[in-house]
Design a protein around this motif. Structure first.
Motif, PDB file in Angstrom:
ATOM      1  N   ALA B  62      46.669  41.804  59.208  1.00  0.00           N
ATOM      2  CA  ALA B  62      47.408  41.271  58.060  1.00  0.00           C
ATOM      3  C   ALA B  62      47.406  39.758  58.079  1.00  0.00           C
ATOM      4  O   ALA B  62      47.166  39.103  57.051  1.00  0.00           O
ATOM      5  CB  ALA B  62      48.842  41.810  58.066  1.00  0.00           C
ATOM      6  N   VAL B  65      43.792  38.500  57.157  1.00  0.00           N
ATOM      7  CA  VAL B  65      43.212  38.747  55.833  1.00  0.00           C
ATOM      8  C   VAL B  65      44.052  38.142  54.713  1.00  0.00           C
ATOM      9  O   VAL B  65      43.517  37.724  53.689  1.00  0.00           O
ATOM     10  CB  VAL B  65      42.923  40.242  55.600  1.00  0.00           C
ATOM     11  CG1 VAL B  65      41.911  40.731  56.622  1.00  0.00           C
ATOM     12  CG2 VAL B  65      44.169  41.079  55.605  1.00  0.00           C
ATOM     13  N   PRO B  74      36.980  35.520  45.506  1.00  0.00           N
ATOM     14  CA  PRO B  74      36.178  36.732  45.698  1.00  0.00           C
ATOM     15  C   PRO B  74      34.673  36.505  45.577  1.00  0.00           C
ATOM     16  O   PRO B  74      33.897  37.346  46.022  1.00  0.00           O
ATOM     17  CB  PRO B  74      36.678  37.680  44.600  1.00  0.00           C
ATOM     18  CG  PRO B  74      37.423  36.834  43.636  1.00  0.00           C
ATOM     19  CD  PRO B  74      37.928  35.655  44.380  1.00  0.00           C
ATOM     20  N   ASN B  92      36.741  46.454  56.877  1.00  0.00           N
ATOM     21  CA  ASN B  92      36.573  45.867  55.542  1.00  0.00           C
ATOM     22  C   ASN B  92      37.868  45.289  54.964  1.00  0.00           C
ATOM     23  O   ASN B  92      37.921  45.009  53.761  1.00  0.00           O
ATOM     24  CB  ASN B  92      36.007  46.876  54.532  1.00  0.00           C
ATOM     25  CG  ASN B  92      34.679  47.473  54.944  1.00  0.00           C
ATOM     26  OD1 ASN B  92      34.102  47.072  55.952  1.00  0.00           O
ATOM     27  ND2 ASN B  92      34.174  48.426  54.184  1.00  0.00           N
ATOM     28  N   ALA B  93      38.868  45.076  55.796  1.00  0.00           N
ATOM     29  CA  ALA B  93      40.106  44.488  55.279  1.00  0.00           C
ATOM     30  C   ALA B  93      39.881  43.091  54.684  1.00  0.00           C
ATOM     31  O   ALA B  93      40.456  42.770  53.646  1.00  0.00           O
ATOM     32  CB  ALA B  93      41.177  44.451  56.370  1.00  0.00           C
ATOM     33  N   GLU B  95      37.234  41.981  53.157  1.00  0.00           N
ATOM     34  CA  GLU B  95      36.606  42.219  51.861  1.00  0.00           C
ATOM     35  C   GLU B  95      37.647  42.742  50.872  1.00  0.00           C
ATOM     36  O   GLU B  95      37.630  42.379  49.693  1.00  0.00           O
ATOM     37  CB  GLU B  95      35.464  43.238  52.017  1.00  0.00           C
ATOM     38  CG  GLU B  95      34.226  42.720  52.753  1.00  0.00           C
ATOM     39  CD  GLU B  95      34.302  42.833  54.273  1.00  0.00           C
ATOM     40  OE1 GLU B  95      35.382  43.168  54.811  1.00  0.00           O
ATOM     41  OE2 GLU B  95      33.275  42.590  54.936  1.00  0.00           O
ATOM     42  N   PHE B  96      38.523  43.585  51.325  1.00  0.00           N
ATOM     43  CA  PHE B  96      39.552  44.161  50.455  1.00  0.00           C
ATOM     44  C   PHE B  96      40.528  43.092  49.973  1.00  0.00           C
ATOM     45  O   PHE B  96      40.772  42.932  48.770  1.00  0.00           O
ATOM     46  CB  PHE B  96      40.277  45.258  51.227  1.00  0.00           C
ATOM     47  CG  PHE B  96      41.415  45.921  50.502  1.00  0.00           C
ATOM     48  CD1 PHE B  96      41.361  46.182  49.147  1.00  0.00           C
ATOM     49  CD2 PHE B  96      42.557  46.313  51.199  1.00  0.00           C
ATOM     50  CE1 PHE B  96      42.421  46.817  48.490  1.00  0.00           C
ATOM     51  CE2 PHE B  96      43.606  46.931  50.559  1.00  0.00           C
ATOM     52  CZ  PHE B  96      43.543  47.181  49.198  1.00  0.00           C
ATOM     53  N   PHE B  97      41.087  42.348  50.896  1.00  0.00           N
ATOM     54  CA  PHE B  97      42.154  41.416  50.512  1.00  0.00           C
ATOM     55  C   PHE B  97      41.630  40.210  49.742  1.00  0.00           C
ATOM     56  O   PHE B  97      42.355  39.620  48.936  1.00  0.00           O
ATOM     57  CB  PHE B  97      42.955  40.977  51.738  1.00  0.00           C
ATOM     58  CG  PHE B  97      44.012  41.970  52.132  1.00  0.00           C
ATOM     59  CD1 PHE B  97      43.673  43.144  52.777  1.00  0.00           C
ATOM     60  CD2 PHE B  97      45.352  41.760  51.833  1.00  0.00           C
ATOM     61  CE1 PHE B  97      44.644  44.083  53.129  1.00  0.00           C
ATOM     62  CE2 PHE B  97      46.331  42.685  52.177  1.00  0.00           C
ATOM     63  CZ  PHE B  97      45.978  43.841  52.825  1.00  0.00           C
ATOM     64  N   GLY B  99      39.303  40.480  47.630  1.00  0.00           N
ATOM     65  CA  GLY B  99      38.798  40.990  46.363  1.00  0.00           C
ATOM     66  C   GLY B  99      37.287  41.116  46.339  1.00  0.00           C
ATOM     67  O   GLY B  99      36.689  41.180  45.269  1.00  0.00           O
ATOM     68  N   GLY B 100      36.680  41.158  47.528  1.00  0.00           N
ATOM     69  CA  GLY B 100      35.233  41.390  47.567  1.00  0.00           C
ATOM     70  C   GLY B 100      34.404  40.218  48.052  1.00  0.00           C
ATOM     71  O   GLY B 100      33.202  40.172  47.789  1.00  0.00           O
ATOM     72  N   ALA B 101      35.018  39.283  48.764  1.00  0.00           N
ATOM     73  CA  ALA B 101      34.217  38.204  49.356  1.00  0.00           C
ATOM     74  C   ALA B 101      33.331  38.776  50.458  1.00  0.00           C
ATOM     75  O   ALA B 101      33.520  39.903  50.927  1.00  0.00           O
ATOM     76  CB  ALA B 101      35.120  37.122  49.925  1.00  0.00           C
ATOM     77  N   ARG B 227      50.773  37.500  47.800  1.00  0.00           N
ATOM     78  CA  ARG B 227      49.741  38.361  48.400  1.00  0.00           C
ATOM     79  C   ARG B 227      50.313  39.264  49.494  1.00  0.00           C
ATOM     80  O   ARG B 227      49.882  40.404  49.664  1.00  0.00           O
ATOM     81  CB  ARG B 227      48.594  37.502  48.954  1.00  0.00           C
ATOM     82  CG  ARG B 227      47.765  36.833  47.869  1.00  0.00           C
ATOM     83  CD  ARG B 227      46.508  36.178  48.433  1.00  0.00           C
ATOM     84  NE  ARG B 227      45.733  35.542  47.386  1.00  0.00           N
ATOM     85  CZ  ARG B 227      44.839  36.157  46.612  1.00  0.00           C
ATOM     86  NH1 ARG B 227      44.598  37.445  46.769  1.00  0.00           N
ATOM     87  NH2 ARG B 227      44.172  35.486  45.689  1.00  0.00           N
ATOM     88  N   GLY B 231      50.336  43.188  49.196  1.00  0.00           N
ATOM     89  CA  GLY B 231      49.623  43.808  50.300  1.00  0.00           C
ATOM     90  C   GLY B 231      50.483  44.799  51.055  1.00  0.00           C
ATOM     91  O   GLY B 231      50.053  45.337  52.078  1.00  0.00           O
TER      92      GLY B 231
END
Lengths: 347, 347, 347, 347
Positions: B62, B65, B74, B92-93, B95-97, B99-101, B227, B231
């Motif tokens: 946490a 991310v 992102p 993939n946390a 990438e998730f937090f 937004g896809g970076a 966030r 989250g």
């Protein structure tokens, strides 16, 4: 005289003791410890669901949104009450965890009616791919406005969901208060009436921060675990979540705590009868929504009562204002009596 | 002889006592309580950063991310080591937090070199919008392979980031172990060398589950709070996070615990000298990566040592296998001695 | 007698010719060709905005959601009409492209009133981070129910947005029809009244599939380009988008096409006067929403008219049903006359 | 002498004529028109897959990322070449559309080997939920470095995927060039060897902007449609996508165009033999990657050749630089001859 929230009281001694007991020696992380496994088994027993997947998470929002993410693809919509916690109080967390699903607000009342639910479902998927696909039905029990759905009401809602093949999520942040109120078992208020994923809340009922997500559809279990991890919500030192929940499950502590909270609520309801206060919710577990004149509100607050007010404390004296009383397990009967007295003096 | 992880040991008595002390009466939720505010102030003092935003979260993932999400849009990419926790161990946390970076892996070593970092940065944004925009540099201190960047190495990395106007995130899950090793202050190892967001880890160093995110750029503070909430990572009963961190900050407990862990590591290093074991990491805080013949590994495990093995315990006896020893604060010197003896007997 | 949609008619000859002209030799991809640059310049001139960023995208949904993504962080909410295209007809695309933002529905009417907008905005950010942050205001002109906001109405809405520092998005899928109706210039209906990002629609007004997004705040321009690319919406052979838009901008074709469509709508309105049909929208560009008895509806459809019906064609003859007529540029006056005659015969 | 890209040439006359033919009268939107249905049927016939779902999208990125989103949950990883278009040239679009999945880069070569693929797959899911779940294998045919996998090579890769139960995506932006080169049918190069979703590219082979996604697993078809809509990628005036694809499918235009492009590539390869140019890719469809001395590169460019250079045109004369030649259908043989002559003069 603290009635602001059930996230503000202390935790019972048993929880602290359980944490101390669990704090011995080494334990494998991430739920691989013996205590975590025991807790899973105890919850399966409590819910009479030996095949259920059980996962612990630290917040109610986490429990709700991970559940919804397992039930709702990003191009679908969740059906929920317009005052649902997932809509009003989670800062877009459901949208985030589902990857962008929508929430469709059902009717205009706190409690969804089966008719309003059916109408809302009917209204979606009438435009092909232009609108979202129908997704899960999310029911909050106890509701955000302090009402308890009856078993018949719950069955009517899940029946509608079943008519459309939609899964059902139960936001049970106050599951225990509702079960106590209705006098039903956890199984009766979940899978036996068609709930697919049930949040068995602990935080609002005396734990520091633990909710159990009980997944009756085993197909969703693995997905939940991946989603919890990538949601940054998997505890490494999982035994400290398990320890809290273990205390909660021991000697029916969950039931006992909820009974105490509900009893304080009943005490207040009795006390407020004829006191010039309008109670707004019609069934009760551990919350009262009420209206009273603003001047009375000010007097009660000056007497030391703490509760949440909808709207402003400033304004005409005679205008009715709406307040919320939340009763938690740790509240003393004397505090309730003092509050009732203050109200009676003020109104 | 438990060396599997620093998330497996118990927490010190001070933490339990602090929880018990915090468990008195009512406290406002979501960080609105007095203790939470005190902890913020103490961390600002510790980091010599009176304007810093400080937020507590329950897991290291946490902390990482949410920080990265504040620093990385992102459509950008995070520069990190190929063995960074954010790449290998968070499902993939990031990438998730974000937004896809994307994560761009820098070089092929545990520790990023400034040259490799510069080359990786240079390689992005050469294709206009076809590749991602350059995003933050993420540094892990202590690294995932047990190395401690020197202050000069850290400064060299942040200087590269500064050359390109990129923000710097420090994954400090083992921040305390590194600070103790280097003999530097938290301020010296963070904002004074150009770190924008620093994770001050507590969980791996004796807490149940608390990390402090220290944000030196105040513009990001409000965003972090939104966030964190969406989250599902904002604790309602925040005082129980604060209580743990308060114990950690009292009488330099964080420093004391890390010193103990590092001392056990030093003890093992001394003991293993000349024992036929190849130590793979060259600087040390509380971890040793090593190689020894598989047969010796088996013998040591049979003697009761628990640690993580890369690769299979099955195979040719003489083949070297790689293992990881993690030393936590609660480890007894006798356990280390027993381990050394077991190795010496086995090799 | 085709009134089902303005996405169903043919494109004018000028568009085909422009495509053929653009189809000569080689051209750099991704907007790097000369024609694409010329089109950008022409739109800047048309909008009297020499600094504006201009980007072409192939669908109206793309234009809307990329714009909103630039204006709305994932933890915020978009204020829009309950019947906005972004809410009802884009299958969660706004939620997807913003990374999970919410849409807050303003009032219960097609056209947002400034009072309802203010009330909706006031209702958010009253719960700290528990609810979403206030985000952009999205205005649809022409509305989804066929109404045209007056300039005063638009100014009243943007004034409310400005009071709260919120950016304004204009969904102008039918921008040209509205501008023609109001007799205003593109500049007057966009940045001069406080619009930050304006969608200048082409697809519903005679192009195969091109919308221009005009961004008056240059700070958002680079972000838009990254978001378009990662949204899979950047055309490699960009000249074929530019060629369509170039035809649209030449000799005011956009204005001419919209004028034709609006004229057919006016013709129908005149013809339907006294014909026993209730017109539901009060201002008109190229759409009429109406009610007539179901029996009449059936008769008109049998006569060959094609339009969209809300509700079922089956049911009591005398019950009123609601229909929508959309007039596109290519419609012949004879078709309108025939429709009017069919209605008069049927009612 | 234009060899920069196959997205820069004109489209054949048949495409313009088909657009003009389709531009008659009214047609239902969103693919509900007759031509769109005919195109679906023709592609099913071409691929010998009467049950396949077929969807048209306007960009290659769209085709790839919508496909991957159907095959890869957000907590999984896509296996692809380190130079795959989805990794290097789509600005995080795969991460965006999958909701945050990761890309795992297989080996260090343009063409994935089955051994490297197996090793990459083996390396994931070894850490439980800490790393991503294994997701689809994405194969690019023709590769980004101009190589054509042989049928045996393709079968070897899909066999590895099958061993692990992983679905296969084929990025066929240059599908036609590869099929022509190998002399195989679309069915042979897709479902017959285990491809689950195949992108049948049109844009790089002579269309303005259309790709067909052919989904052999019918279970994914509905999901694709929702994802396309919420991806802002569903054309309202769908007939103009269908018209282009219809021309492409008529009289084997797709095959003819690719044959022309490949023939120009062959012509150049013949011409460059012994010309002092090192050709880097070993199989060819319509691309040549080559090295020559920088001085020669400069001379060739001055002679009017346009192509993409990796690295800088500035530097030592004798140093080898890498360039890419892409041959599109519209290239004249004379242009190739002129290029060869320029090279021979320069080297």
């Amino acid at each position: 005289m603290f009635f602001a929230s059930d996230n503000s009281g202390s935790v019972p001694q048993q929880v602290l003791e359980s944490l101390a007991r669990a704090n011995e020696g080494y334990a494998m992380g991430y739920g691989g410890d013996a205590l975590s496994q025991q807790v899973t088994d105890k919850i399966r027993t409590l819910f009479e669901a030996p095949e259920a997947a059980v996962h612990l998470v630290p917040t109610g929002t986490a429990a709700n949104v991970l559940s919804l993410a397992c039930l709702c693809p990003p191009y679908a919509t969740v059906f929920c009450s317009p005052v649902a916690h997932i809509h009003e109080d989670e800062c877009n967390a459901p949208e985030f965890f589902t990857g962008g699903a929508k929430l469709t607000l059902v009717g205009d009342a706190d409690r969804m009616s089966p008719e309003a639910l059916r109408a809302a479902i009917e209204n979606e998927e009438t435009r092909g791919v232009h609108g979202p696909k129908r997704g899960p039905v999310s029911i909050t029990q106890v509701t955000e406005r302090g009402n308890v759905y009856s078993m018949d009401e719950l069955r009517a809602l899940t029946a509608v969901a079943r008519d459309y093949g939609l899964p059902v999520h139960l936001d049970g942040a106050r599951f225990s208060n509702a079960a106590v109120k209705l006098g039903v078992t956890p199984a009766e208020m979940s899978w036996k009436i068609g709930v697919d994923i049930c949040v068995f809340g602990g935080t609002k009922n005396g734990l520091m921060g633990v909710e159990a997500v009980v997944i009756f559809d085993a197909d969703k279990a693995a997905e939940f675990e991946y989603r919890r991890k990538r949601g940054a919500l998997l505890f490494s030192k999982h035994r400290y979540l398990a320890a809290q929940m273990d205390a909660y499950l021991t000697d029916n502590l969950w039931h006992d705590l909820a009974s105490r909270a509900n009893a304080r609520c009943d005490q207040a309801l009795q006390g407020l009868k004829g006191a010039g206060v309008t109670v707004l919710n019609d069934t009760h577990a551990n919350m009262i929504f009420f209206e009273m004149p603003r001047a009375a509100h000010r007097a009660v607050q000056e007497a030391g009562a703490v509760y949440h007010l909808w709207g402003s404390p400033e304004g005409p004296d005679n205008e009715a204002v709406m307040g919320r009383l939340v009763f938690d397990w740790s509240l003393e009967p004397e505090a309730v009596s003092a509050f009732v007295a203050a109200v009676r003096a003020a109104v």
